[in-house]
Enzyme design. Structure first.
Site, PDB file in Angstrom:
ATOM      1  N   GLN A 116      99.317 -52.510 -44.968  1.00 28.95           N
ATOM      2  CA  GLN A 116      99.314 -51.478 -43.927  1.00 28.95           C
ATOM      3  C   GLN A 116      98.971 -50.100 -44.491  1.00 28.95           C
ATOM      4  O   GLN A 116      98.695 -49.165 -43.745  1.00 28.95           O
ATOM      5  CB  GLN A 116     100.668 -51.435 -43.214  1.00 28.95           C
ATOM      6  N   CYS A 135     103.940 -51.205 -39.511  1.00 30.81           N
ATOM      7  CA  CYS A 135     104.476 -52.537 -39.841  1.00 30.81           C
ATOM      8  C   CYS A 135     104.588 -53.408 -38.593  1.00 30.81           C
ATOM      9  O   CYS A 135     104.310 -54.609 -38.630  1.00 30.81           O
ATOM     10  CB  CYS A 135     105.844 -52.366 -40.480  1.00 30.81           C
ATOM     11  N   HIS A 165     112.110 -51.896 -40.305  1.00 31.05           N
ATOM     12  CA  HIS A 165     110.830 -52.462 -40.739  1.00 31.05           C
ATOM     13  C   HIS A 165     110.539 -53.766 -39.990  1.00 31.05           C
ATOM     14  O   HIS A 165     111.464 -54.563 -39.734  1.00 31.05           O
ATOM     15  CB  HIS A 165     110.918 -52.752 -42.252  1.00 31.05           C
TER      16      HIS A 165
END
Lengths: 231, 106
Positions: A19, A25, A168
């Site tokens: 990324q 993410c 995340h």
């Protein structure tokens, strides 16, 4: 349920992606889940476009206007599934390549949709249910607290204490039964997680975290997606 | 009894030297460069703090290996801001279902 299971061995997981310096993410977790579901539905493993989500997905919280998927500033897999459902699908990676920036306008081309969502669901906190959905429906979009991941190099992560505040988005691709935990002097079952920081991070881009106690919140936000069957 | 104990390894200077070597290896492995001497010194300080953080993580998470990664020159907040990106406060969209309970026996 099998004691060990890994969708990588069944060809349902694309190569590890990166990324870059962008808070996207959530888009990699979303494409990973749909890539797996599309593989189950069509037998074809197609790498899907995260950049389409970064540029075009501005799906908002139904009850909190202004809290939306926002490219490199963050988003959520479930709202990305909602966007994909409404937009009709996602394009191929190669047709809409990743740039890791969110200053571009949306270049979505409906005629080039490579995979579509038929529905998506949230799975309960129960680890057996998570494992069953993983085996039955393909890789799962999960959220986790990444505090130990900044310094992780390898092995099965099983911290004594870890925050469950989710920050995340990653992809659950399998689980194993025998990651050895020396200090606990016993075999610990673990989840196999595909991350989006490139292949140089962790175990060739993957993270192993032990199962059993919702460590780092890994069981708290798990979603499964089903792809439209193409004739 | 003090006269019986003679220090045979270097003190803080050796540790700093080792950390410098670590930092040079880190920069070479991950292709890192910094625009100014000040930025370089700042990043070295952050790197040293992250070395100690990795040691703490190693103690708290002994079944994994913790150490230097490509993020070792970032503070935890820079790391979170640039390489994560989950908006967990977003609520479920209207089309989200609850997954049916699947059999998990045999």
């Amino acid at each position: 349920l099998p004691a060990d299971f890994d969708w990588r061995e069944h060809g349902a997981v694309t190569a590890v992606k990166n990324q870059g310096s962008c808070g996207s993410c959530w888009s990699f977790s979303t494409t990973g889940a749909l890539e797996g579901a599309n593989f189950l539905a069509t037998g074809k493993l197609v790498s899907l476009s995260e950049q389409q989500l970064v540029d075009c997905d501005h799906e908002c919280d139904p009850e909190e206007p202004g809290s939306c998927d926002s490219g490199c500033s963050g988003g959520l897999m479930n709202s990305a599934f909602e966007y994909t459902l409404k937009a009709g699908g996602l394009m191929r990676e190669e047709d809409y390549p990743y740039t890791g920036t969110d200053r571009a306008t949306c270049k979505f081309d409906k005629s080039k949709i490579a995979a579509s969502v038929s529905n998506f669901s949230v799975i309960s906190l129960d680890e057996d249910q998570i494992a069953a959905n993983l085996v039955k429906n393909g890789p799962l979009a999960v959220a986790i607290n990444a505090v130990f991941m900044q310094t992780y190099v390898g092995g099965v992560s099983c911290p004594y204490i870890c925050s469950k505040r989710l920050d995340h988005g990653v992809l659950l691709v399998g689980y194993g039964s025998s990651g050895y935990a020396p200090v606990r002097m016993k075999e610990k079952p673990y989840w196999i997680i595909k991350n989006s920081w490139g292949e140089n991070w962790g175990e060739s881009g993957f993270y192993k975290i032990c199962r059993g106690r919702n460590i780092c919140g890994v069981d708290s936000m798990v979603s499964t997606v089903a792809a439209v069957q193409t004739s | 009894s003090d006269s019986l104990i003679r220090q045979v390894v270097g003190g803080a200077d050796d540790l700093l030297g080792a950390e410098h070597r670590h930092f040079e290896l880190f920069k070479r492995r991950y292709g890192k460069s910094y625009g100014s001497q000040e930025e370089h010194e700042h990043r070295f300080k952050v790197f040293r703090r992250n070395l100690r953080r990795a040691q703490r993580h190693q103690k708290m998470d002994p079944s994994a290996t913790h150490g230097v990664t490509q993020f070792s020159d970032l503070t935890p907040s820079e790391f979170r801001k640039s390489f994560l990106g989950l908006r967990s406060r977003l609520r479920l969209p209207s089309d989200a279902n609850t997954a049916p309970i699947l059999p998990t026996e045999d």
